[in-house]
Scaffold this active site. Structure first.
Site, PDB file in Angstrom:
ATOM      1  N   HIS A 156      13.951  14.078  44.463  1.00 48.76           N
ATOM      2  CA  HIS A 156      14.403  14.567  45.772  1.00 48.76           C
ATOM      3  C   HIS A 156      14.625  16.078  45.752  1.00 48.76           C
ATOM      4  O   HIS A 156      15.441  16.594  46.523  1.00 48.76           O
ATOM      5  CB  HIS A 156      15.692  13.861  46.205  1.00 48.76           C
ATOM      6  CG  HIS A 156      15.639  12.373  46.123  1.00 48.76           C
ATOM      7  ND1 HIS A 156      15.023  11.580  47.069  1.00 48.76           N
ATOM      8  CD2 HIS A 156      16.119  11.513  45.169  1.00 48.76           C
ATOM      9  CE1 HIS A 156      15.121  10.314  46.719  1.00 48.76           C
ATOM     10  NE2 HIS A 156      15.774  10.243  45.576  1.00 48.76           N
ATOM     11  N   SER A 278       2.450  42.720  49.481  1.00 46.75           N
ATOM     12  CA  SER A 278       2.684  42.770  50.931  1.00 46.75           C
ATOM     13  C   SER A 278       2.261  44.133  51.461  1.00 46.75           C
ATOM     14  O   SER A 278       2.410  45.155  50.795  1.00 46.75           O
ATOM     15  CB  SER A 278       4.166  42.540  51.228  1.00 46.75           C
ATOM     16  OG  SER A 278       4.483  42.904  52.553  1.00 46.75           O
ATOM     17  N   LYS A 284       7.234  42.861  47.038  1.00 45.27           N
ATOM     18  CA  LYS A 284       6.718  41.500  47.049  1.00 45.27           C
ATOM     19  C   LYS A 284       5.586  41.291  46.041  1.00 45.27           C
ATOM     20  O   LYS A 284       4.745  42.142  45.829  1.00 45.27           O
ATOM     21  CB  LYS A 284       6.186  41.130  48.447  1.00 45.27           C
ATOM     22  CG  LYS A 284       7.236  41.040  49.527  1.00 45.27           C
ATOM     23  CD  LYS A 284       8.185  39.876  49.324  1.00 45.27           C
ATOM     24  CE  LYS A 284       7.489  38.540  49.452  1.00 45.27           C
ATOM     25  NZ  LYS A 284       6.956  38.327  50.813  1.00 45.27           N
ATOM     26  N   GLU A 291      -0.812  29.139  47.186  1.00 45.39           N
ATOM     27  CA  GLU A 291      -0.673  28.818  48.607  1.00 45.39           C
ATOM     28  C   GLU A 291      -2.020  28.490  49.239  1.00 45.39           C
ATOM     29  O   GLU A 291      -2.125  27.581  50.074  1.00 45.39           O
ATOM     30  CB  GLU A 291      -0.006  29.992  49.324  1.00 45.39           C
ATOM     31  CG  GLU A 291       1.464  30.167  48.934  1.00 45.39           C
ATOM     32  CD  GLU A 291       2.088  31.417  49.527  1.00 45.39           C
ATOM     33  OE1 GLU A 291       1.357  32.192  50.192  1.00 45.39           O
ATOM     34  OE2 GLU A 291       3.292  31.626  49.324  1.00 45.39           O
TER      35      GLU A 291
END
Length: 460
Positions: A156, A278, A284, A291
């Site tokens: 979980h 970024s 970043k 992704e």
């Protein structure tokens, strides 16, 4: 427009209809398979006395010349042809004359395209399996290096029990091992030759389909029903299903890499070569490969669903709807291959922050179950032990400490069963390594599992 049919037509096909019907823009990637199948077909025709040896030699030399010229860039596959079959046959006739007009004897474009698709797919299954092998090797290497790298296991998305990185990676090894076996199973089942099925009812020529199948490496021999031979797309559906499962596994793995790479976890450091920045935030470092793999999974799912939707209403035998199979399959194969290559490269170069993993395991009460087991081993019923340890966890939360840091006197305030050896019993090393059953994370069990995996890869 260049077509190999039209005798019963009184006017040319409308240009829009021709363009809508044509498949040369995507089936041109079949050129090598189309020529390979044609050479086998011609060899069989000559063996059966349907062609002379001279005709056979002329046609084969012409086909080999076309193949060489296409691969060397001297011959461009033109979109003035309806499909790759038309391009090859028309080019052959232009080059060798009348013998080239006999190439199509005893076959139809229906069994020809069925053959090309099987030959192409069979080759791609091999390539896909090689990429799965590379990913398995990368995972196994991580496992071998991290038998003693402790980390929290989750249920979980909550910290549950301590495991090792090797054990966590082993779960993905199992997933991709099943993917390998699915690809092998698909290859075995699809390896029958449709050539000789004709349009749907075979041919009156005395073809030797067994010989053609042997020449083309179809271990399963020729297909046994000519209607099914030209209309079977089950193997493509099976492949798309297998690719969807591979992508699902890659997506799950990507999700974990994304989580582990976050500032909150910092379990991994993705190599700069597999990260992006970024345009506005200079600090970043984004896990874009993971992704994108996660995102492209839906694209492969879409190909499977589209294929199922197309095939569900098609009566026997061949129908033009089936032309739609190619672009979906091509895209799904290309997508999966690209994701396998990039993902394997990413995890091979990824740095695992062992200190962060171990600290997270210690601070997440992952050893709570082992504290309860300690009480059970000292005669306390498990349900009582469960409640006692729950109280200990509450006490630790209030103090902002872990079970390892809780003083013994506070253990004993809740249960006098606890002794000094509780700290050894709940150490990460003890918690993990006393789990020695097959498939568990303990060192002894993991060494046996890794040895089994290494042998498996040697026999791959």
């Amino acid at each position: 427009m260049a077509q190999l049919w039209g005798g019963r037509f009184t006017k040319e096909t409308d240009q829009l209809v021709y363009s809508f019907n044509a498949s040369i823009s995507f089936d041109k990637r079949f050129y090598a398979q189309d020529i390979k199948g044609s050479i086998a077909h011609v060899m069989m025709l000559a063996r059966q006395g349907i062609l002379t040896d001279y005709e056979k030699d002329q046609i084969i030399q012409g086909l080999e010349g076309i193949l060489d010229d296409v691969e060397c860039g001297r011959l461009e596959i033109s979109d003035k042809y309806e499909d790759i079959h038309s391009f090859v046959e028309a080019t052959l006739i232009d080059r060798i004359g009348d013998p080239g007009k006999k190439l199509h004897t005893g076959r139809s474009r229906n069994d020809q395209v069925a053959l090309d698709m099987k030959l192409y797919t069979r080759d791609e299954v091999h390539l896909l399996d090689n990429l799965v092998e590379g990913l398995l090797q990368a995972i196994l290497s991580i496992m071998e290096d991290n038998i003693d790298t402790y980390m929290p296991g989750f249920t979980h998305l909550q910290k549950a029990q301590p495991i090792t990185l090797a054990h966590h990676m082993g779960a993905y090894f199992e997933m991709f091992r099943r993917d390998h076996e699915r690809l092998q199973d698909i290859y075995k089942r699809m390896n029958t030759c449709p050539l000789g099925s004709g349009a749907l009812a075979g041919t009156t020529y005395p073809l030797d389909r067994e010989y053609t199948a042997t020449l083309l490496g179809f271990d399963g021999g020729p297909t046994l029903n000519s209607m099914d031979g030209v209309s079977d797309r089950d193997y493509l559906i099976e492949l798309l299903s297998a690719l969807s499962t591979i992508m699902m596994h890659l997506s799950r793995f990507s999700e974990e890499v994304i989580i582990w790479n976050s500032n909150e976890y910092q379990f991994v450091e993705i190599d700069d070569a597999y990260s992006t920045g970024s345009s506005i935030m200079p600090q970043k470092k984004n896990p874009d490969i993971a992704e994108l793999v996660r995102g492209k999974t839906g694209r492969v799912y879409g190909a499977l669903n589209a294929m199922l939707a197309t095939m569900k209403g098609i009566p026997l035998a061949y129908n033009k709807d089936m032309q739609e199979d190619k672009e979906w399959v091509f895209d799904a194969i290309d997508t999966t291959k690209g994701c396998l290559v990039l993902f394997a490269g990413m995890i091979r170069t990824m740095e695992f922050r062992k200190d962060r993993m171990e600290k997270s395991a210690k601070n997440g009460f992952t050893n709570a179950t082992d504290a309860a087991d300690y009480l059970v081993n000292h005669g306390v019923p498990f349900r009582d032990a469960h409640g006692i340890v729950g109280q200990l966890v509450l006490a630790c939360i209030e103090k902002g400490i872990s079970l390892d840091e809780l003083p013994l006197e506070e253990y004993r305030e809740i249960s006098e069963v606890f002794e000094e050896d509780i700290y050894e019993a709940i150490s990460l090393e003890t918690c993990v390594n006393k789990r020695v059953t097959t498939g568990a994370p303990g060192r002894h069990a993991m060494e046996e599992t890794i040895a089994y995996y290494r042998k498996y890869m040697e026999e791959y």
